[in-house]
Design an enzyme around this catalytic site. Structure first.
Site, PDB file in Angstrom:
ATOM      1  N   ARG A  48     -54.577 -25.741  40.419  1.00  0.00           N
ATOM      2  CA  ARG A  48     -54.401 -24.309  40.686  1.00  0.00           C
ATOM      3  C   ARG A  48     -55.384 -23.491  39.849  1.00  0.00           C
ATOM      4  O   ARG A  48     -56.060 -24.018  38.969  1.00  0.00           O
ATOM      5  CB  ARG A  48     -52.950 -23.875  40.399  1.00  0.00           C
ATOM      6  CG  ARG A  48     -52.493 -24.390  39.050  1.00  0.00           C
ATOM      7  CD  ARG A  48     -51.620 -23.499  38.305  1.00  0.00           C
ATOM      8  NE  ARG A  48     -52.203 -22.222  38.055  1.00  0.00           N
ATOM      9  CZ  ARG A  48     -53.117 -21.992  37.106  1.00  0.00           C
ATOM     10  NH1 ARG A  48     -53.590 -22.975  36.340  1.00  0.00           N
ATOM     11  NH2 ARG A  48     -53.580 -20.775  36.919  1.00  0.00           N
ATOM     12  N   GLY A  49     -55.402 -22.166  40.174  1.00  0.00           N
ATOM     13  CA  GLY A  49     -56.413 -21.313  39.566  1.00  0.00           C
ATOM     14  C   GLY A  49     -57.575 -21.261  40.550  1.00  0.00           C
ATOM     15  O   GLY A  49     -58.025 -22.310  41.041  1.00  0.00           O
ATOM     16  N   ALA A  50     -58.043 -20.038  40.851  1.00  0.00           N
ATOM     17  CA  ALA A  50     -59.006 -19.890  41.947  1.00  0.00           C
ATOM     18  C   ALA A  50     -60.249 -20.787  41.811  1.00  0.00           C
ATOM     19  O   ALA A  50     -60.575 -21.539  42.747  1.00  0.00           O
ATOM     20  CB  ALA A  50     -59.389 -18.418  42.073  1.00  0.00           C
ATOM     21  N   ARG A  91     -53.469 -22.370  50.898  1.00  0.00           N
ATOM     22  CA  ARG A  91     -53.197 -21.130  50.150  1.00  0.00           C
ATOM     23  C   ARG A  91     -54.190 -20.059  50.616  1.00  0.00           C
ATOM     24  O   ARG A  91     -55.392 -20.323  50.661  1.00  0.00           O
ATOM     25  CB  ARG A  91     -53.343 -21.338  48.628  1.00  0.00           C
ATOM     26  CG  ARG A  91     -52.310 -22.274  48.038  1.00  0.00           C
ATOM     27  CD  ARG A  91     -52.326 -22.232  46.514  1.00  0.00           C
ATOM     28  NE  ARG A  91     -51.583 -21.107  45.981  1.00  0.00           N
ATOM     29  CZ  ARG A  91     -51.600 -20.750  44.695  1.00  0.00           C
ATOM     30  NH1 ARG A  91     -52.334 -21.411  43.830  1.00  0.00           N
ATOM     31  NH2 ARG A  91     -50.881 -19.733  44.269  1.00  0.00           N
ATOM     32  N   GLN A 198     -46.895 -19.846  34.574  1.00  0.00           N
ATOM     33  CA  GLN A 198     -48.225 -20.347  34.184  1.00  0.00           C
ATOM     34  C   GLN A 198     -48.595 -19.920  32.761  1.00  0.00           C
ATOM     35  O   GLN A 198     -49.283 -20.649  32.049  1.00  0.00           O
ATOM     36  CB  GLN A 198     -49.305 -19.834  35.155  1.00  0.00           C
ATOM     37  CG  GLN A 198     -49.271 -20.447  36.538  1.00  0.00           C
ATOM     38  CD  GLN A 198     -48.427 -19.640  37.504  1.00  0.00           C
ATOM     39  OE1 GLN A 198     -47.508 -18.929  37.098  1.00  0.00           O
ATOM     40  NE2 GLN A 198     -48.714 -19.745  38.789  1.00  0.00           N
ATOM     41  N   ASP A 239     -58.372 -13.682  41.831  1.00  0.00           N
ATOM     42  CA  ASP A 239     -58.415 -14.639  42.940  1.00  0.00           C
ATOM     43  C   ASP A 239     -59.319 -14.165  44.068  1.00  0.00           C
ATOM     44  O   ASP A 239     -59.814 -14.957  44.854  1.00  0.00           O
ATOM     45  CB  ASP A 239     -57.013 -14.905  43.483  1.00  0.00           C
ATOM     46  CG  ASP A 239     -56.228 -15.754  42.510  1.00  0.00           C
ATOM     47  OD1 ASP A 239     -55.725 -15.197  41.519  1.00  0.00           O
ATOM     48  OD2 ASP A 239     -56.175 -16.981  42.704  1.00  0.00           O
ATOM     49  N   ASN A 249     -54.735 -10.799  41.876  1.00  0.00           N
ATOM     50  CA  ASN A 249     -54.496 -11.794  40.824  1.00  0.00           C
ATOM     51  C   ASN A 249     -52.989 -12.060  40.818  1.00  0.00           C
ATOM     52  O   ASN A 249     -52.229 -11.459  41.593  1.00  0.00           O
ATOM     53  CB  ASN A 249     -54.990 -11.293  39.464  1.00  0.00           C
ATOM     54  CG  ASN A 249     -55.013 -12.403  38.424  1.00  0.00           C
ATOM     55  OD1 ASN A 249     -55.529 -13.493  38.683  1.00  0.00           O
ATOM     56  ND2 ASN A 249     -54.460 -12.159  37.254  1.00  0.00           N
ATOM     57  N   LYS A 250     -52.573 -12.940  39.961  1.00  0.00           N
ATOM     58  CA  LYS A 250     -51.168 -13.351  39.908  1.00  0.00           C
ATOM     59  C   LYS A 250     -50.218 -12.155  39.912  1.00  0.00           C
ATOM     60  O   LYS A 250     -50.469 -11.148  39.259  1.00  0.00           O
ATOM     61  CB  LYS A 250     -50.983 -14.205  38.645  1.00  0.00           C
ATOM     62  CG  LYS A 250     -49.600 -14.733  38.381  1.00  0.00           C
ATOM     63  CD  LYS A 250     -48.988 -15.462  39.565  1.00  0.00           C
ATOM     64  CE  LYS A 250     -49.856 -16.567  40.138  1.00  0.00           C
ATOM     65  NZ  LYS A 250     -49.391 -17.005  41.483  1.00  0.00           N
TER      66      LYS A 250
HETATM   67  O1  MRU Z   1     -50.943 -19.278  41.608  1.00  0.00           O
HETATM   68  P1  MRU Z   1     -52.010 -19.641  40.628  1.00  0.00           P
HETATM   69  O2  MRU Z   1     -51.481 -20.272  39.392  1.00  0.00           O
HETATM   70  O3  MRU Z   1     -53.127 -20.439  41.257  1.00  0.00           O
HETATM   71  O4  MRU Z   1     -52.628 -18.227  40.211  1.00  0.00           O
HETATM   72  C1  MRU Z   1     -53.722 -18.206  39.342  1.00  0.00           C
HETATM   73  C2  MRU Z   1     -54.195 -16.850  39.008  1.00  0.00           C
HETATM   74  O5  MRU Z   1     -53.713 -15.856  39.490  1.00  0.00           O
HETATM   75  C3  MRU Z   1     -55.403 -16.790  38.112  1.00  0.00           C
HETATM   76  O6  MRU Z   1     -55.373 -15.667  37.281  1.00  0.00           O
HETATM   77  C4  MRU Z   1     -56.673 -16.738  38.992  1.00  0.00           C
HETATM   78  O7  MRU Z   1     -56.648 -17.749  39.933  1.00  0.00           O
HETATM   79  C5  MRU Z   1     -57.907 -16.839  38.184  1.00  0.00           C
HETATM   80  S1  MRU Z   1     -58.131 -18.420  37.452  1.00  0.00           S
HETATM   81  C6  MRU Z   1     -59.596 -18.357  36.606  1.00  0.00           C
END
Ligand code: MRU
Length: 349
Positions: A48-50, A91, A198, A239, A249-250
């Site tokens: 996970r994480g973009a 996703r 997270q 993201d 973002n999250k």
């Molecule tokens: O649902 P997730 O854990 O994939 O969400 C991640 C985020 O929102 C991060 O802040 C984003 O992807 C940037 S990661 C460098």
């Protein structure tokens, strides 16, 4: 830095991921063998994480297409397009996923005249290149981010945008890791990040392992630490950044941005330029992933924390309006308002 590898193509040419759903209690690695394995790994946030999703998508395309090495070119291309479409449906919000998948499929199209063996070898190189480019981008983002804070500062972050969400250093917490390596000292308040935690499970884990002074808070405590003047800057990941600077973002990020504006605290988003999507004019055009209500009601508890019949809404991301942003930090530089004009200029350089 902890040196933990989240995504690896090992010596046997297998794709291995660290299953992030098991952190912080267990370091469990998984081998990806099928398209379903790769889809599920993204969907269930094992990876996970973009940026990390983008890196993983590149490798996934390679290992999955290796299984079709005997196909004729047209069939091989159709299979690759089908596989990319399937993975892309896992996703919707982070643009890095479709960006990496498109890059792998474009490569196959460019090599129309070549043998499948050569195409696969180039796909392998391309996936490694995506990974290495991310390391270089995160390093530069961290350098730029470091110019925005000074030794001894306290930063608040939301969700996880560190090495686990990228390749190395990360984006939002990249400046902290880089500065710490250089002997600087920072304090980080890490929002726990409901509902999937997270911030608690990953960000405070990464920072703590790297020897950074980190304090975990619940999301609803961001306001009090800002009011108490404990925070010098807010650093978050992204993201997808729309052409006008709005960004996804999250879930919870936009609330933190509103608070930061109220308390006069600079608020930055940090991300690679592959996160900027000029085909998305504003934040209203960003698709927002909705996830299973059980993540709120039951997932972390011995017993359900709400009645079965109670409705639940679980958007995984929100959009922060560009008017709340002090600047966007990319590997190409720090972008200040007006974002629409200055984001374009960033690519003209
Ligand atoms: O649902 P997730 O854990 O994939 O969400 C991640 C985020 O929102 C991060 O802040 C984003 O992807 C940037 S990661 C460098």
């Amino acid at each position: 830095m902890s040196g933990i590898q989240n995504i690896t193509l090992n010596e046997q040419d297998e794709l291995i991921i660290l299953d992030q759903t098991q952190l912080p209690n267990r370091l469990e690695y998984k081998t990806m063998r099928t398209a379903e394995d790769c889809y599920t790994a993204i969907k269930n946030l094992e990876v996970r994480g973009a940026p990390a999703i983008g890196i993983f998508a590149g490798y996934s395309m390679y290992i999955l297409m290796k299984e079709h090495k005997n196909m004729a070119y047209n069939d091989f291309l159709s299979k690759a397009e089908e596989t990319a479409e399937y993975l892309n449906s896992s996703r919707p919000t982070a643009v890095n996923l479709s960006w990496a998948l498109k890059r792998m499929v474009s490569l196959i199209k460019e090599m129309k005249e070549d043998t499948t063996e050569n195409i696969l070898s180039s796909m392998r190189n391309e996936a490694i290149k995506i990974h290495q480019e991310d390391i270089a981008m995160c390093t530069k983002i961290s350098e730029y981010g470091l110019t925005l804070i000074k030794d001894g500062d306290t930063v608040l972050t939301h969700c996880n945008a560190g090495p686990l969400a990228t390749s190395k250093y990360g984006t939002a917490t990249g400046p902290i890791f880089l500065g710490t390596e250089r002997g600087m000292h920072f304090h980080v308040y890490s929002d726990e990040t409901r509902p999937l935690l997270q911030g608690a499970r990953l960000t405070s884990y990464e920072l703590s392992k790297a020897g950074v002074d980190v304090t975990l808070i619940c999301d609803n405590m961001a306001s009090i630490v800002m009011k108490q003047r404990k925070i010098n800057a807010v650093f978050v990941g992204c993201d997808r950044i729309a052409a006008n600077g709005d960004f996804a973002n999250k879930i919870g990020t936009s609330g933190v941005a509103v608070l930061a504006k109220y308390y006069g605290i600079p608020f930055y988003t940090l991300g690679p330029s592959s996160t900027i999507d000029f085909n998305t004019p504003t934040g209203d055009d960003i698709p927002i992933e909705e996830r299973n209500p059980d993540e709120i009601k039951t997932m972390w508890y011995k017993e359900p924390m709400a009645l079965k019949e109670v409705n639940c809404y679980n958007p995984s991301f929100d959009v922060t309006d560009h008017s709340l942003l002090t600047a966007i930090v990319t590997e190409r530089g720090v972008v200040y308002p007006p974002f629409k004009e200055n984001l374009k200029k960033l690519f003209e350089k």
